[in-house]
Design a protein around this motif. Structure first.
Motif, short mmCIF file in Angstrom:
data_model
loop_
_atom_site.label_atom_id
_atom_site.label_comp_id
_atom_site.label_asym_id
_atom_site.label_seq_id
_atom_site.Cartn_x
_atom_site.Cartn_y
_atom_site.Cartn_z
N ALA A 1 0.83 -1.21 0.00
CA ALA A 1 0.00 0.00 0.00
C ALA A 1 0.86 1.26 0.00
N HIS A 2 1.92 1.26 0.81
CA HIS A 2 2.86 2.38 0.79
C HIS A 2 3.48 2.54 -0.60
N GLN A 3 3.86 1.43 -1.18
CA GLN A 3 4.55 1.48 -2.47
C GLN A 3 3.64 1.94 -3.59
N ILE A 4 2.37 1.52 -3.55
CA ILE A 4 1.42 1.97 -4.58
C ILE A 4 1.23 3.48 -4.49
N LEU A 5 1.11 4.00 -3.26
CA LEU A 5 0.97 5.45 -3.11
C LEU A 5 2.17 6.18 -3.70
N ALA A 6 3.35 5.64 -3.47
CA ALA A 6 4.56 6.27 -4.03
C ALA A 6 4.54 6.21 -5.56
N ASN A 7 4.13 5.08 -6.10
CA ASN A 7 4.10 4.93 -7.55
C ASN A 7 3.07 5.84 -8.21
N LEU A 8 2.00 6.17 -7.49
CA LEU A 8 0.98 7.06 -8.04
C LEU A 8 1.51 8.47 -8.27
N GLU A 9 2.67 8.78 -7.70
CA GLU A 9 3.27 10.10 -7.94
C GLU A 9 3.67 10.28 -9.41
N GLN A 10 3.74 9.19 -10.15
CA GLN A 10 4.01 9.30 -11.58
C GLN A 10 2.81 9.84 -12.35
N HIS A 11 1.62 9.76 -11.73
CA HIS A 11 0.38 10.12 -12.43
C HIS A 11 -0.39 11.26 -11.76
N PHE A 12 -0.13 11.49 -10.48
CA PHE A 12 -0.82 12.52 -9.71
C PHE A 12 0.20 13.30 -8.88
N HIS A 13 -0.20 14.50 -8.49
CA HIS A 13 0.54 15.21 -7.46
C HIS A 13 0.00 14.69 -6.13
N VAL A 14 0.76 13.83 -5.48
CA VAL A 14 0.30 13.15 -4.27
C VAL A 14 0.84 13.85 -3.03
N GLU A 15 -0.06 14.17 -2.11
CA GLU A 15 0.34 14.70 -0.80
C GLU A 15 -0.31 13.83 0.27
N ILE A 16 0.50 13.33 1.19
CA ILE A 16 0.02 12.44 2.24
C ILE A 16 0.00 13.17 3.56
N ILE A 17 -1.13 13.09 4.23
CA ILE A 17 -1.27 13.59 5.60
C ILE A 17 -1.45 12.35 6.48
N THR A 18 -0.48 12.05 7.31
CA THR A 18 -0.56 10.82 8.09
C THR A 18 -0.68 11.10 9.58
N GLN A 19 -1.49 10.26 10.23
CA GLN A 19 -1.57 10.28 11.69
C GLN A 19 -0.50 9.38 12.30
N ASN A 20 0.21 8.65 11.45
CA ASN A 20 1.21 7.70 11.93
C ASN A 20 2.53 8.39 12.23
N VAL A 21 3.24 7.86 13.21
CA VAL A 21 4.52 8.45 13.60
C VAL A 21 5.71 7.66 13.02
N ASP A 22 5.42 6.63 12.23
CA ASP A 22 6.50 5.88 11.59
C ASP A 22 6.94 6.58 10.31
N ASP A 23 8.01 6.05 9.71
CA ASP A 23 8.54 6.63 8.47
C ASP A 23 8.31 5.72 7.27
N LEU A 24 7.28 4.88 7.33
CA LEU A 24 7.08 3.88 6.28
C LEU A 24 6.65 4.51 4.95
N HIS A 25 5.93 5.63 5.00
CA HIS A 25 5.61 6.31 3.74
C HIS A 25 6.89 6.78 3.04
N GLU A 26 7.75 7.39 3.82
CA GLU A 26 9.01 7.90 3.24
C GLU A 26 9.86 6.75 2.71
N ARG A 27 9.97 5.68 3.49
CA ARG A 27 10.77 4.54 3.04
C ARG A 27 10.13 3.84 1.85
N GLY A 28 8.80 3.97 1.74
CA GLY A 28 8.10 3.40 0.59
C GLY A 28 8.27 4.21 -0.67
#
Length: 230
Positions: free
Chosen positions: A68-95
């Motif tokens: 799921a993290h990786q798909i969101l990152a890949n969608l940046e090829q097609h959309f301007h993606v901005e993530i607002i997360t309640q999570n305190v981990d860095d998995l979005h960034e690592r993804g």
């Protein structure tokens, strides 16, 4: 390029092996939340709080982003993606995601108990006696219960510019984050992925609820996003 704004909660990290915020009995690792995630808890027993976050930090370093993290990152090829997360981990960034706003702080960062401005990267244990350059004790860079959420105004500004809103893995029960959906423009389509989705009342937007896990839901929604003309 259309702007895809994504609000994520504990459900997306759970599939990487990170426990969600509360167990069914309201406890986290056997602790009342207020003991380990509030200024009162810190004042009463800072060693307990530090030990709690040291264990969370060590666990985070052992897990990996999921699909799921990786798909969101890949969608940046097609959309301007901005993530607002309640999570305190860095998995979005690592993804691979490049634009991530952490509402509730970051587990791999610390700050002084007297200032919010000097934030340090931190991947090891944090102990009593660990101080900033001024000799002031450091604490986890986490927004605890009862504290202001400094990033909420920025989050609102992001939501207001969304062309598509996606919500993943959150119960929509923790405020002020849960109120963010009220700032989306009424013509913006909203997608909500969660295996046990909350009921969303009085939202004037087109709404599609996908009652699946974050990974399964993103696998399904990815195709719709790429093949639809929003």
């Amino acid at each position: 390029m259309k702007k895809l704004v994504v609000i994520t909660g504990a459900g997306i990290s759970a599939e990487s092996g990170i426990k969600t915020f509360r167990d069914a009995d309201g406890l986290w690792e056997g602790h009342d939340i207020m003991e380990v995630a509030s200024p009162i808890g810190w004042n009463n027993n800072p060693e307990l709080v530090l030990d709690f976050y040291n264990k969370r930090r060590a666990q985070l370093l052992e897990v990996h982003p999921n699909e799921a993290h990786q798909i969101l990152a890949n969608l940046e090829q097609h959309f301007h993606v901005e993530i607002i997360t309640q999570n305190v981990d860095d998995l979005h960034e690592r993804g691979g995601s490049k634009n991530v706003l952490h509402l509730h702080g970051e587990l791999l960062k610390v700050r002084s108990i007297t200032t919010k401005n000097e934030i340090l990267d931190w991947k090891t244990d944090l102990n009593l006696g660990d101080t900033d350059k001024h000799g002031v004790q450091l604490r986890p860079h986490i927004v605890w219960f009862g504290e202001d959420v400094p990033a909420i105004e920025t989050a609102i500004e992001i939501i207001e510019t969304a062309d598509i809103l996606l919500i993943i893995g959150t119960s929509l029960q923790v405020y002020p984050a849960a109120g963010l959906i009220n700032y989306v423009n009424s013509n913006v389509p909203v997608f909500y992925i969660d295996p046990k989705p909350a009921t969303i009342y009085d939202l004037p937007n087109p709404l599609e609820v996908i009652s699946l896990s974050a990974v399964e839901g993103m696998q399904q929604l990815k195709e719709k996003l790429l093949n639809s003309n929003f």
